[in-house]
Design an enzyme around this catalytic site. Structure first.
Site, PDB file in Angstrom:
ATOM      1  N   ASP A  52       0.844  -1.207   0.000  1.00 39.15           N
ATOM      2  CA  ASP A  52       0.000   0.000   0.000  1.00 39.15           C
ATOM      3  C   ASP A  52       0.874   1.250   0.000  1.00 39.15           C
ATOM      4  OD1 ASP A  52      -2.259  -1.608   0.335  1.00 39.15           O
ATOM      5  OD2 ASP A  52      -1.985  -1.631   2.518  1.00 39.15           O
ATOM      6  N   LYS A  82      18.538   6.907   7.475  1.00 42.78           N
ATOM      7  CA  LYS A  82      18.586   5.476   7.157  1.00 42.78           C
ATOM      8  C   LYS A  82      19.995   4.942   7.447  1.00 42.78           C
ATOM      9  CE  LYS A  82      17.652   6.911   3.060  1.00 42.78           C
ATOM     10  NZ  LYS A  82      17.534   7.030   1.607  1.00 42.78           N
TER      11      LYS A  82
HETATM   12  N1  PLP Z   1      23.989  13.092   1.717  1.00 40.67           N
HETATM   13  C1  PLP Z   1      24.212  14.082   0.820  1.00 40.67           C
HETATM   14  C2  PLP Z   1      24.929  15.289   1.243  1.00 40.67           C
HETATM   15  C3  PLP Z   1      23.768  13.972  -0.481  1.00 40.67           C
HETATM   16  O1  PLP Z   1      23.964  14.972  -1.352  1.00 40.67           O
HETATM   17  C4  PLP Z   1      23.103  12.798  -0.860  1.00 40.67           C
HETATM   18  C5  PLP Z   1      22.633  12.650  -2.217  1.00 40.67           C
HETATM   19  O2  PLP Z   1      22.628  13.590  -3.023  1.00 40.67           O
HETATM   20  C6  PLP Z   1      22.874  11.807   0.092  1.00 40.67           C
HETATM   21  C7  PLP Z   1      23.326  11.987   1.364  1.00 40.67           C
HETATM   22  C8  PLP Z   1      22.124  10.566  -0.213  1.00 40.67           C
HETATM   23  O3  PLP Z   1      20.775  10.906  -0.409  1.00 40.67           O
HETATM   24  P1  PLP Z   1      19.684   9.788  -0.654  1.00 40.67           P
HETATM   25  O4  PLP Z   1      19.377   9.180   0.682  1.00 40.67           O
HETATM   26  O5  PLP Z   1      18.529  10.545  -1.245  1.00 40.67           O
HETATM   27  O6  PLP Z   1      20.268   8.831  -1.614  1.00 40.67           O
END
Ligand code: PLP
Ligand code: CA
Length: 306
Positions: free
Chosen positions: A22, A227
């Protein structure tokens, strides 16, 4: 070893996959877009899922942007969304501080290592902070700083928490302040601890490169709010009242996204191969996490409509 089911090109399997859930939690970079380039068919795929009554929620570890800044990015890339559907690590940190830590006087301020995205979300939650983008902290350390930090006269006695996210201006002065606050008992938080993040077909130091020096100094690990931290999953569950068994995490990274879904006991995880990890990574001995399903790219799900 757990097996992953490959969905690309199998419209019956894709239909069954979609029917199992969902709610879809989408990682952003590497799934919907790469930097400022939106992948082909992403808008149509989200429309297909929404037309089938699915809820779509966007979960990103990038703490440099707040939800409203993300909303602008979604709009600029032509992806329809609403603010409530966006869940970033800056936001999850801010609500953890205001709803769970509940910092109270005389120690109700946060020392921030990070960018405006974190500051915006802290403001929205009425959390006081220092550091961050303040130019007073974006400079070289001086002999006066060494003195005043050591004797405490340059420290703010109201700081009760240190929050470390990606800070493009991290420096010795900020680390020295953060370390002293931690020595004085401040709660240690990190928006996320990603080792690296992808940019321009390469990788750059992630938010973990800001908090890990403090781990080295203190021997203490931060509570991470991005995460794969389950604090983030709990916050998402609390906000959207989702049924975990009917929820699927879609991501490109095993150590953050897929682990997040598995440890959160979601009904499923879907890996796409347009970002960091590829099939060989989860088929390797000792893979950090194995997705239940995988496709080559997100718009492979459009085959369900045919
Ligand atoms: N941290 C930074 C500073 C980023 O620029 C990014 C991706 O552009 C991420 C983490 C990872 O992001 P996501 O969890 O959307 O893959
Ligand atoms: Ca990603």
């Amino acid at each position: 070893m757990a097996q992953s089911k490959y969905l690309t090109g199998d419209s019956q399997a894709i239909n069954e996959f979609i029917d199992r859930f969902d709610v879809f939690l989408f990682d952003c970079d590497g799934v919907l877009w790469s930097g400022d380039h939106v992948f082909e068919g992403v808008v149509e795929t989200l429309e297909l899922l929404r037309a089938r009554g699915k809820k779509t929620i966007f979960v990103t570890n990038n703490s440099t942007k707040s939800r409203s800044q993300y909303l602008e990015k979604f709009a600029a890339l032509g992806i329809p969304s609403v603010t409530e559907e966006i869940f970033g690590s800056a936001y999850s940190s801010a609500i953890y501080i205001s709803k769970i830590l509940k910092l109270s006087p005389p120690k109700n301020k946060v020392f921030v290592l990070g960018e405006a995205g974190i500051e915006n979300e802290l403001r929205t939650e009425n959390v006081s902070f220092i550091g961050g983008t303040d130019p007073n902290f974006r400079r070289d350390i001086t002999p006066e700083d060494f003195k005043g930090i050591a004797d405490g006269s340059l420290l703010d006695p109201e700081v009760g928490c240190v929050l470390a996210g990606l800070d493009f201006h991290v420096n010795y002065l900020k680390l020295s302040h953060a370390y002293q606050y931690l020595r004085r008992g401040a709660v240690f938080l990190a928006t996320n601890t990603d080792s690296t993040f992808p940019m321009n077909h390469n990788f750059f130091p992630g938010a973990g490169s800001v908090s890990f020096p403090l781990v080295n100094m203190t021997g203490e690990k931060p509570v991470a709010l991005g995460k794969p931290s389950q604090a983030m999953m709990d916050a998402i569950e609390g906000k959207f009242q989702l049924d975990r068994g009917r929820t699927c995490m879609v991501g490109d990274r095993l150590d953050t996204d897929i682990r997040f879904g598995i440890e959160g006991r979601l009904g499923g995880t879907l890996a796409v191969q347009t970002g960091v990890n590829k099939k060989a990574d989860w088929e390797a001995e000792g893979a950090v996490a194995v997705p239940a399903f995988y496709v080559d790219k997100l718009n492979d799900l459009l085959a369900a409509a045919q």
